[in-house]
Design a protein around this motif. Structure first.
Motif, short mmCIF file in Angstrom:
data_model
loop_
_atom_site.label_atom_id
_atom_site.label_comp_id
_atom_site.label_asym_id
_atom_site.label_seq_id
_atom_site.Cartn_x
_atom_site.Cartn_y
_atom_site.Cartn_z
N UNK A 296 0.87 -1.17 0.00
CA UNK A 296 0.00 0.00 0.00
C UNK A 296 0.90 1.22 0.00
N UNK A 297 0.72 2.10 -1.00
CA UNK A 297 1.54 3.29 -1.14
C UNK A 297 0.65 4.53 -1.11
N UNK A 298 1.01 5.50 -0.29
CA UNK A 298 0.27 6.76 -0.19
C UNK A 298 1.15 7.91 -0.66
N UNK A 299 0.55 8.80 -1.46
CA UNK A 299 1.25 9.99 -1.94
C UNK A 299 0.31 11.17 -1.74
N UNK A 300 0.79 12.19 -1.04
CA UNK A 300 -0.03 13.39 -0.84
C UNK A 300 -0.21 14.10 -2.19
N UNK A 301 -1.44 14.57 -2.44
CA UNK A 301 -1.75 15.31 -3.65
C UNK A 301 -2.49 16.58 -3.25
N UNK A 302 -2.67 17.48 -4.19
CA UNK A 302 -3.47 18.67 -3.91
C UNK A 302 -4.88 18.21 -3.58
N UNK A 303 -5.32 18.45 -2.37
CA UNK A 303 -6.67 18.13 -1.96
C UNK A 303 -6.92 16.67 -1.57
N UNK A 304 -5.85 15.89 -1.38
CA UNK A 304 -6.12 14.52 -0.98
C UNK A 304 -4.89 13.63 -0.96
#
Length: 143
Positions: A90-98
């Motif tokens: 499971x990989x999470x990457x911060x993005x604009x708005x989420x």
């Protein structure tokens, strides 16, 4: 023949909230399935416990292989009927708005692996897009 799965979605929630939903046992049980003995610590062995069905007792034996909070969690995943374990990342990457949430599930081998990969792909799509998104949307805004 080997089959690997990749599922990706963008969730309108901050990365820390999504990470908590992936690593808090009570929250994990809400969007994946009941979990026994989970902690986001490398080497931790645990089990997911689903409703048994014909041909499967509902047990998935797991081990946390790597943790890079709040970006990546790697798990060895082996259902009781699977001949060999697979690797779930499971990989999470911060993005604009989420947060972009990516699931990579690798190691489905042989003819039975093709069928298992298809079943897992549809399950991960449902869990990532509907169940996790719904779980995060039902939580209080400030946590």
């Amino acid at each position: 023949m080997r089959r690997d799965i990749a599922v990706e979605t963008v969730l309108p929630h901050p990365i820390d909230a999504v990470w908590q939903a992936l690593t808090d046992p009570a929250e994990l049980a809400e969007w994946v399935m009941p979990v026994e003995g989970f902690a986001a610590v490398a080497g931790q062995r645990f089990r997911f416990l689903a409703k048994p069905m014909p041909g499967w007792d509902g047990v998935i034996n797991c081990e946390v292989l790597a943790v890079d909070a709040p970006h990546r969690l790697v798990i060895r995943w082996q259902g009781s009927r699977m001949r060999t374990p697979t690797t779930l990342t499971w990989t999470l990457t911060a993005t604009d708005g989420g947060t972009r949430f990516r699931i990579d599930h690798a190691g489905f081998d042989g003819p039975t692996g093709v069928i298992s990969a298809l079943m897992h792909r549809s399950g991960w799509q449902r869990m990532a897009r509907r169940r996790l998104g719904g779980h995060l949307g039902s939580r209080p805004a400030a946590r």
